[in-house]
Design a protein around this motif. Structure first.
Motif, PDB file in Angstrom:
ATOM      1  N   PRO A  73       7.602  25.811  44.674  1.00  0.00           N
ATOM      2  CA  PRO A  73       7.201  24.783  43.698  1.00  0.00           C
ATOM      3  C   PRO A  73       7.142  25.299  42.266  1.00  0.00           C
ATOM      4  O   PRO A  73       7.304  24.521  41.318  1.00  0.00           O
ATOM      5  N   ALA A  74       6.932  26.598  42.071  1.00  0.00           N
ATOM      6  CA  ALA A  74       6.835  27.143  40.718  1.00  0.00           C
ATOM      7  C   ALA A  74       8.177  27.219  40.004  1.00  0.00           C
ATOM      8  O   ALA A  74       8.227  27.583  38.819  1.00  0.00           O
ATOM      9  N   MET A  75       9.243  26.832  40.693  1.00  0.00           N
ATOM     10  CA  MET A  75      10.571  26.908  40.076  1.00  0.00           C
ATOM     11  C   MET A  75      10.670  26.015  38.845  1.00  0.00           C
ATOM     12  O   MET A  75      11.317  26.377  37.845  1.00  0.00           O
ATOM     13  N   ARG A  76      10.044  24.863  38.852  1.00  0.00           N
ATOM     14  CA  ARG A  76      10.135  23.951  37.701  1.00  0.00           C
ATOM     15  C   ARG A  76       9.553  24.598  36.450  1.00  0.00           C
ATOM     16  O   ARG A  76      10.085  24.440  35.349  1.00  0.00           O
ATOM     17  N   ASP A  77       8.472  25.337  36.591  1.00  0.00           N
ATOM     18  CA  ASP A  77       7.897  26.033  35.437  1.00  0.00           C
ATOM     19  C   ASP A  77       8.855  27.109  34.930  1.00  0.00           C
ATOM     20  O   ASP A  77       8.984  27.314  33.712  1.00  0.00           O
ATOM     21  N   GLU A  78       9.522  27.812  35.849  1.00  0.00           N
ATOM     22  CA  GLU A  78      10.504  28.826  35.454  1.00  0.00           C
ATOM     23  C   GLU A  78      11.633  28.195  34.646  1.00  0.00           C
ATOM     24  O   GLU A  78      12.042  28.717  33.588  1.00  0.00           O
ATOM     25  N   ILE A  79      12.130  27.065  35.126  1.00  0.00           N
ATOM     26  CA  ILE A  79      13.254  26.397  34.454  1.00  0.00           C
ATOM     27  C   ILE A  79      12.825  25.870  33.088  1.00  0.00           C
ATOM     28  O   ILE A  79      13.538  26.045  32.082  1.00  0.00           O
ATOM     29  N   ASN A  80      11.669  25.221  33.009  1.00  0.00           N
ATOM     30  CA  ASN A  80      11.208  24.666  31.727  1.00  0.00           C
ATOM     31  C   ASN A  80      10.982  25.770  30.690  1.00  0.00           C
ATOM     32  O   ASN A  80      11.325  25.596  29.511  1.00  0.00           O
ATOM     33  N   SER A  81      10.415  26.899  31.118  1.00  0.00           N
ATOM     34  CA  SER A  81      10.206  28.017  30.189  1.00  0.00           C
ATOM     35  C   SER A  81      11.537  28.587  29.706  1.00  0.00           C
ATOM     36  O   SER A  81      11.663  29.005  28.545  1.00  0.00           O
ATOM     37  N   SER A  82      12.523  28.581  30.566  1.00  0.00           N
ATOM     38  CA  SER A  82      13.845  29.087  30.185  1.00  0.00           C
ATOM     39  C   SER A  82      14.525  28.150  29.204  1.00  0.00           C
ATOM     40  O   SER A  82      15.163  28.596  28.232  1.00  0.00           O
ATOM     41  N   TYR A  83      14.412  26.846  29.437  1.00  0.00           N
ATOM     42  CA  TYR A  83      14.948  25.866  28.473  1.00  0.00           C
ATOM     43  C   TYR A  83      14.304  26.074  27.090  1.00  0.00           C
ATOM     44  O   TYR A  83      14.986  26.063  26.059  1.00  0.00           O
ATOM     45  N   LYS A  84      13.005  26.250  27.075  1.00  0.00           N
ATOM     46  CA  LYS A  84      12.295  26.437  25.802  1.00  0.00           C
ATOM     47  C   LYS A  84      12.751  27.716  25.108  1.00  0.00           C
ATOM     48  O   LYS A  84      12.926  27.751  23.878  1.00  0.00           O
ATOM     49  N   PHE A  85      12.982  28.749  25.894  1.00  0.00           N
ATOM     50  CA  PHE A  85      13.446  30.013  25.306  1.00  0.00           C
ATOM     51  C   PHE A  85      14.826  29.851  24.694  1.00  0.00           C
ATOM     52  O   PHE A  85      15.122  30.393  23.627  1.00  0.00           O
ATOM     53  N   HIS A  86      15.695  29.090  25.339  1.00  0.00           N
ATOM     54  CA  HIS A  86      17.022  28.832  24.786  1.00  0.00           C
ATOM     55  C   HIS A  86      16.928  28.092  23.453  1.00  0.00           C
ATOM     56  O   HIS A  86      17.731  28.321  22.547  1.00  0.00           O
ATOM     57  N   ALA A  87      15.940  27.215  23.348  1.00  0.00           N
ATOM     58  CA  ALA A  87      15.833  26.388  22.146  1.00  0.00           C
ATOM     59  C   ALA A  87      15.120  27.102  21.006  1.00  0.00           C
ATOM     60  O   ALA A  87      15.450  26.896  19.828  1.00  0.00           O
ATOM     61  N   THR A  88      14.156  27.964  21.327  1.00  0.00           N
ATOM     62  CA  THR A  88      13.316  28.550  20.275  1.00  0.00           C
ATOM     63  C   THR A  88      13.410  30.069  20.165  1.00  0.00           C
ATOM     64  O   THR A  88      12.933  30.639  19.180  1.00  0.00           O
ATOM     65  N   ALA A  89      13.991  30.704  21.180  1.00  0.00           N
ATOM     66  CA  ALA A  89      14.059  32.176  21.243  1.00  0.00           C
ATOM     67  C   ALA A  89      12.670  32.804  21.356  1.00  0.00           C
ATOM     68  O   ALA A  89      12.499  33.983  21.076  1.00  0.00           O
ATOM     69  N   ILE A  90      11.685  32.033  21.782  1.00  0.00           N
ATOM     70  CA  ILE A  90      10.317  32.542  21.958  1.00  0.00           C
ATOM     71  C   ILE A  90      10.062  32.712  23.454  1.00  0.00           C
ATOM     72  O   ILE A  90      10.056  31.727  24.203  1.00  0.00           O
ATOM     73  N   PRO A  91       9.862  33.954  23.917  1.00  0.00           N
ATOM     74  CA  PRO A  91       9.650  34.167  25.357  1.00  0.00           C
ATOM     75  C   PRO A  91       8.307  33.624  25.809  1.00  0.00           C
ATOM     76  O   PRO A  91       7.357  33.542  25.033  1.00  0.00           O
ATOM     77  N   ASN A  92       8.218  33.260  27.055  1.00  0.00           N
ATOM     78  CA  ASN A  92       6.956  32.898  27.673  1.00  0.00           C
ATOM     79  C   ASN A  92       6.029  34.122  27.645  1.00  0.00           C
ATOM     80  O   ASN A  92       6.440  35.221  28.031  1.00  0.00           O
ATOM     81  N   PRO A  93       4.811  33.984  27.169  1.00  0.00           N
ATOM     82  CA  PRO A  93       3.906  35.154  27.086  1.00  0.00           C
ATOM     83  C   PRO A  93       3.619  35.793  28.434  1.00  0.00           C
ATOM     84  O   PRO A  93       3.190  36.946  28.485  1.00  0.00           O
TER      85      PRO A  93
END
Length: 465
Positions: free
Chosen positions: A287-307
């Motif tokens: 179930p945690a896969m959705r969080d992984e994908i959303n964080s990756s999308y955000k990183f592509h858009a902002t270049a800011i890694p998930n803390p």
């Protein structure tokens, strides 16, 4: 020398003046001195060791002079205590210690594992000849006997063989064996082989034999040589859902919960992330896969890694696609007479820096006939030339790696043969003597050399978008 000394001594006495008050030295003391000095003119001589071993080898399983019989299974082997105790600490204790009943018997029953019985005669012959034939089928039984009887030189030969003869068919089993018996050198070589050949390993029949701990070690490494991160994700899914694995649904969920968090999703393209997001089987088990994908999308858009991410999450591995080019060099034996230049121009994915430039164009070539240096001398070794003809007027710190394809015992394998780090400016040419004066024969297949040149950025956070 003795005769010469006596003759000269007599002549000296006859010509000497008697009664001049000087004491003449005694003949016995002079002879003793010259005898002592003559030892300096000698030399230790060693006969051919192979001839000696050949003579000793004739007594292997030979009843002549045999003073003990070893019984293994339904076979009996004539042996000699002197050979056994000089080669094995276990045999020395067994045959010379007063507390062992075997020390006073003429026959000894040895209980060996069923896989060791067929190779016991080879093991025993090694004690007499110091020579042995090792194969993939016999190496583990032979080392088992060597370890049991503390014959260290045979154990070392077996480990050397396994480190040298790794391929996709044996590496998984040998790595598991090395882990079980804490053979660090073999574990290190096995991990390196799996890192560099994971794509070939995935396509092999042995891939499903990986255990969870081996898979974790591979996924945690940045040295994995693989087309892209999505290939690793698919291998995790195929391994977890393999139909011939006796795993319950709970086991599958547990395995995926261990492996999937280690996959580097930010290194995937948007299309690949989208396909994972739509994968119902994966989302149901993890179930945690959705969080992984959303964080990756955000990183592509902002270049800011998930803390919550570790730095390795946004570090590229040794990917083929987007970071490398492949060279195939035919007629390698005639390279010194070959003036051909094999050229590749390809974009390598770049940084998330302020300029947001996603790739650089790289010019990479191989000059088969070498090149002429500034002094005019011609170096005939093949030379790798690398340049960046980009318009950015910037410099980049990159790691240059070369992974060569080889063939051993009919199996294709890859091995990292060169790595260096460079700071590259626009239009600067870097010349690398990649092959040296000679290349191992296993990398020359049908007189052709094949290798990947991988260019990985190292100065910033990089992502394949």
């Amino acid at each position: 020398m003795y005769q010469i000394f006596c003759r000269e001594y007599s002549m000296a006495r006859s010509s000497s003046h008697i009664g001049d008050g000087r004491m003449e030295p005694s003949l016995s003391s002079d002879l003793a001195a010259i005898a002592q000095d003559s030892s300096a003119y000698g030399a230790n001589q060693v006969a051919n060791a192979d001839e000696f071993l050949c003579q000793i080898g004739k007594y292997w399983n030979n009843p002549e002079l045999s003073d003990i019989v070893l019984c293994v299974g339904d076979r009996r082997y004539y042996a000699h205590k002197l050979i056994l105790v000089s080669s094995s600490d276990v045999f020395r204790t067994m045959l010379t210690g007063n507390t062992w009943a075997e020390s006073n018997t003429q026959e000894i029953d040895l209980e060996e594992a069923f896989q060791c019985e067929p190779v016991f005669p080879d093991f025993l012959k090694f004690l007499y000849t110091n020579r042995i034939f090792i194969s993939d089928d016999t190496v583990i039984p032979l080392r088992t006997l060597a370890d049991k009887y503390m014959v260290q030189r045979l154990s070392n030969l077996c480990i050397d063989y396994m480190c040298r003869e790794l391929n996709c068919d044996n590496v998984i089993g040998w790595d598991q064996y090395a882990t079980k018996f804490s053979i660090k050198r073999l574990s290190f070589e096995c991990l390196g082989f799996m890192q560099q050949n994971i794509d070939l390993l995935i396509d092999s029949k042995k891939f499903l034999n990986l255990d969870i701990d081996q898979f974790v070690k591979i996924l945690k490494s940045s040295d994995v040589h693989v087309p892209d991160e999505y290939t690793l994700f698919k291998s995790v899914k195929d391994w977890a859902f393999a139909y011939d694995r006796s795993c319950s649904s709970d086991d599958i969920k547990c395995n995926l919960s261990t492996l999937l968090p280690i996959v580097r999703y930010p290194m995937m393209s948007g299309e690949q992330l989208d396909s994972i997001e739509k994968d119902e089987a994966i989302n149901a088990c993890y179930p945690a896969m959705r969080d992984e994908i959303n964080s990756s999308y955000k990183f592509h858009a902002t270049a800011i890694p998930n803390p919550n991410w570790a730095m390795c999450k946004v570090t590229p591995r040794r990917y083929y696609q987007g970071y490398s080019c492949k060279f195939t060099l035919p007629n390698y034996s005639k390279r010194h007479h070959d003036n051909n230049r094999y050229v590749k121009v390809f974009p390598a994915y770049s940084s998330n820096g302020t300029s947001r430039i996603l790739n650089w164009d790289w010019f990479v070539s191989v000059a088969m006939g070498g090149r002429t240096d500034r002094l005019g001398s011609n170096n005939r070794e093949p030379v790798l030339e690398i340049s960046n003809p980009g318009p950015e007027r910037e410099e980049r710190s990159v790691k240059i790696m070369a992974v060569f394809y080889g063939k051993r015992n009919g199996s294709i394998f890859k091995k990292m043969n060169y790595t260096t780090q460079l700071t590259v400016r626009d239009f600067d040419f870097h010349h690398i003597r990649l092959f040296g004066s000679s290349l191992a024969p296993e990398y020359i297949v049908n007189d052709t050399v094949t290798f990947h040149c991988i260019i990985t950025p190292t100065d910033k956070i990089y992502v394949k978008c």
